[in-house]
Design a protein around this motif. Structure first.
Motif, PDB file in Angstrom:
ATOM      1  N   PRO A   1      -3.677   1.567  13.426  1.00  0.00           N
ATOM      2  CA  PRO A   1      -4.487   0.460  12.906  1.00  0.00           C
ATOM      3  C   PRO A   1      -4.159   0.203  11.434  1.00  0.00           C
ATOM      4  O   PRO A   1      -4.157   1.125  10.614  1.00  0.00           O
ATOM      5  CB  PRO A   1      -5.926   0.955  13.089  1.00  0.00           C
ATOM      6  N   SER A   2      -3.880  -1.042  11.105  1.00  0.00           N
ATOM      7  CA  SER A   2      -3.417  -1.367   9.751  1.00  0.00           C
ATOM      8  C   SER A   2      -4.422  -0.968   8.682  1.00  0.00           C
ATOM      9  O   SER A   2      -4.044  -0.561   7.580  1.00  0.00           O
ATOM     10  CB  SER A   2      -3.116  -2.871   9.654  1.00  0.00           C
TER      11      SER A   2
ATOM     12  N   ASN B   1      -2.995  -6.455  12.910  1.00  0.00           N
ATOM     13  CA  ASN B   1      -3.953  -5.458  13.377  1.00  0.00           C
ATOM     14  C   ASN B   1      -3.380  -4.049  13.367  1.00  0.00           C
ATOM     15  O   ASN B   1      -4.102  -3.082  13.152  1.00  0.00           O
ATOM     16  CB  ASN B   1      -4.420  -5.803  14.794  1.00  0.00           C
ATOM     17  N   GLU B   2      -2.082  -3.920  13.638  1.00  0.00           N
ATOM     18  CA  GLU B   2      -1.459  -2.611  13.725  1.00  0.00           C
ATOM     19  C   GLU B   2      -0.193  -2.565  12.878  1.00  0.00           C
ATOM     20  O   GLU B   2       0.454  -3.590  12.643  1.00  0.00           O
ATOM     21  CB  GLU B   2      -1.120  -2.268  15.183  1.00  0.00           C
TER      22      GLU B   2
END
Length: 663
Positions: A85-86, A119-120
């Motif tokens: 997850p970023s 998002n990632e």
């Protein structure tokens, strides 16, 4: 995570004012030529390796840049891509890249932070398959609390599920808040469940010798009075049903006749009879009781808790190679004391028991490797212990015998938060030992938190006292004359003399060391600004006689055992009178005599009355100048109280209200 430094804080600078000239008589002797080793305490040089993104993105280069310093094999067969997850990548990187470096060091893997799709973020792992697997597990552990569980039917949840919603309630205003009573009850229930699943602890290994059991109370009382007036009692309430305090043992055989291997190890050391603290502590600890031992340094406290610990380790039901972690934890305030305890442990070979010493400044990776291979005893400073506990390399719940050595010093150094944080998970049925030279409120507070019905053994009075084998001398000097008087003393030392010079500040210790070396007087230095390897080398040079002069700060006032030390010089009087006692206790050990020489300036007048009490207790000569200082300081405090200015240390001779007080 950040490591806590286990260093003594240096003294604040104190203002000076003129004082009478020093008076002393010395014999002349020429300077001794230097024998080689330099001993300057310099600042540590550390590389600045904070550009984590450059290190990751240059990982395929073949040049000699920063990214190649670990020489990772980065090919298709030794890499793995994972998605993170970023908004959690920062946990992997850490402040200034500290966490990513720690992960790489710990696993021998290489981490490259790649592109993000919003998002990632893509993270590539390089290294051997084992290294990649290990670092992936650690990264998952850092981010797993952010992976949302699948939706559940709340109607089917158990009342004790422990979900976050279970611990919320509405207050009087209709706002949702945490129900702390329910949360604490749930935590206690979970902890109790964990403790019930642990193997039981065996603590009672004592078989009382018939002669010891037959000692009449009058004989026990007479023996305790004759051996430094030992006082023994239950520290807190003497509850009904508790066993009486055991009688002291007089010989080694009375304590360890059922453990012949322990007796053999004692005989190898050449000891003739137990010290007073050992005579009373061994029956208590072998019986499985918690103990608070209050005695001055150099009285044999380490051996008092160590030998019962060896028997405790070997006597548990689970074989050592099947236990989930070490059995004994010994906490010490400074690196030097931790190393001294580790050295003492190594003298006693008992059934293959192994120990490790964990301290800040040592090789963290190597310490973790030793722990992971399996040890029985962990000797640690609070900062490094807290570091490894929080990083889950040590599980505190596995320890069943815990020692807090020099507890008063640990509190003086501000380690109470680290101690409490490290021991948060400790099992309630363990055996706990605490040693201290004094009995302040903080030590009592720790005892109430971590000990169960402890027996307290006081060797000597609870009042602060210096060892009686040391002759305490005072020299009244002006601040500016200290170096000159010190140099005169060192020039006239005998070749067999060995001296520790205590300074109030690290900068002072460095300056004195430099000046002595420039004058051809060989010495070593020991203070917090020196690398750990240099500190160990300095102490080793003193112990083996390579040098006879050690310039140190209070980091050396405890845990330093130099058997042939003849003199302690207080170049700067310590800020706390307790530290004076511990400095003095570096000499006059193991039945030998020593001399403590303290330079007294006008800035030290706030300590005069306390110093007089210590000198009186040890039957030492009290100079008239010291009595005058004490009277002047007390008069100044009274005058300030009348004027509304309050008391104080009286810097610059107690000047206040435009007037200067004289003594």
């Amino acid at each position: 995570m950040s490591n806590f430094e286990d260093e003594w804080q240096e003294n604040e600078p104190v203002a000076t004012m003129p004082a009478p000239q020093a008076h002393a008589t010395y014999h002349s002797r020429e300077y001794r030529p230097s024998r080689g080793r330099g001993s300057f305490g310099g600042a540590r040089g550390r590389g600045n390796d904070n550009n984590w993104r450059d290190r990751g993105n240059n990982s395929n280069s073949n040049g000699g840049g920063p990214s190649n310093r670990r020489n990772f094999q980065q090919n298709e067969g030794n890499k793995k891509n994972i998605m993170v997850p970023s908004n959690k990548v920062g946990r992997i990187i850490g402040k200034g890249g500290s966490k990513i470096r720690e992960l790489e060091t710990e696993t021998d893997a290489k981490i490259k932070i790649g592109d993000s799709n919003g998002n990632e973020t893509d993270v590539t792992l390089f290294g051997t398959p084992d290294a990649i697997s290990k670092v992936e597990g650690l990264i998952n552990g850092l981010t797993e609390d952010y992976n949302r569980p699948p939706p559940q039917d709340r109607h089917n949840d158990s009342a004790n599920s422990g979900g976050s919603g279970d611990f919320l309630k509405q207050n009087e205003s209709g706002v949702q808040v945490i129900d702390w009573d329910k949360l604490n009850a749930f935590y206690d229930e979970q902890q109790q469940s964990r403790w019930e699943n642990l193997p039981p602890i065996i603590k009672d290994f004592y078989k009382e010798d018939p002669e010891v059991a037959a000692m009449p109370p009058a004989e026990v009382a007479r023996w305790r009075r004759a051996n430094n007036d030992i006082q023994v009692k239950r520290t807190f309430d003497d509850k009904p049903g508790l066993r009486p305090v055991p009688n002291p043992i007089i010989t080694f055989e009375q304590a360890f006749q059922h453990y012949p291997e322990i007796l053999d190890e004692i005989y190898k050391q050449g000891f003739k009879q137990p010290s007073p603290i050992q005579s009373q502590a061994w029956p208590i600890l072998l019986r499985g009781e918690d103990l608070i031992g209050i005695a001055q340094t150099g009285t044999g406290k380490t051996l008092a808790f160590l030998l019962p610990a060896l028997i405790h380790i070997d006597g548990q039901t689970i074989p050592r190679d099947q236990r989930e972690g070490p059995t004994v934890l010994i906490m010490a305030p400074t690196r030097e004391l931790a190393l001294q305890i580790d050295k003492e442990v190594s003298k006693y070979q008992y059934r293959g028991i192994k120990s490790v010493c964990l301290y800040g400044g040592g090789d963290r990776k190597e310490q973790i490797k030793v722990v992971s291979k399996g040890v029985d005893i962990v000797i640690a400073t609070p900062g490094r212990l807290n570091d490894l506990v929080m990083a889950r390399h040590l599980n505190i719940i596995n320890f069943s015998y815990i020692v807090l050595d020099e507890a008063d010093r640990m509190l003086d150094m501000g380690f109470e938060p680290q101690i409490r944080k490290s021991l948060f998970d400790v099992r309630p049925d363990r055996q706990t030992v605490m040693t201290s030279a004094t009995w302040p409120a903080g030590v009592r507070r720790l005892a109430e938190s971590y000990m169960k019905d402890p027996i307290q053994v006081n060797v000597g009075s609870l009042d602060l006292a210096a060892v009686h084998t040391v002759t305490q001398q005072l020299m009244f000097v002006d601040e500016d004359d200290k170096e000159k008087v010190l140099l005169e003393f060192l020039i006239n030392m005998e070749p067999t003399d060995k001296v520790i010079i205590f300074c109030g500040k690290k900068a002072t210790a460095t300056h004195i060391t430099t000046e002595l070396c420039l004058k051809g007087i060989e010495c070593q230095s020991l203070h917090g600004d020196r690398d750990q390897s240099d500190r160990e080398a300095a102490l080793g040079d003193m112990v083996d006689g390579t040098v006879n002069i050690l310039v140190a700060t209070d980091v050396a006032s405890r845990g330093i055992d130099i058997k042939d030390l003849t003199h302690v010089i207080n170049l700067d009087f310590p800020r706390h009178i307790e530290e004076y006692v511990h400095r003095v206790g570096r000499t006059g050990r193991a039945g030998k005599t020593g001399i403590a020489l303290s330079f007294i300036t006008r800035n030290d007048w706030a300590h005069a009355r306390e110093l007089i009490k210590i000198l009186e207790e040890a039957n030492q000569e009290i100079p008239d100048e010291l009595e005058t200082m004490a009277q002047r300081f007390e008069a100044m405090k009274l005058r300030r109280e009348k004027e509304g200015g309050g008391g104080g240390r009286g810097g610059r001779g107690g000047r206040g209200g435009g007037r200067r007080d004289r003594w």
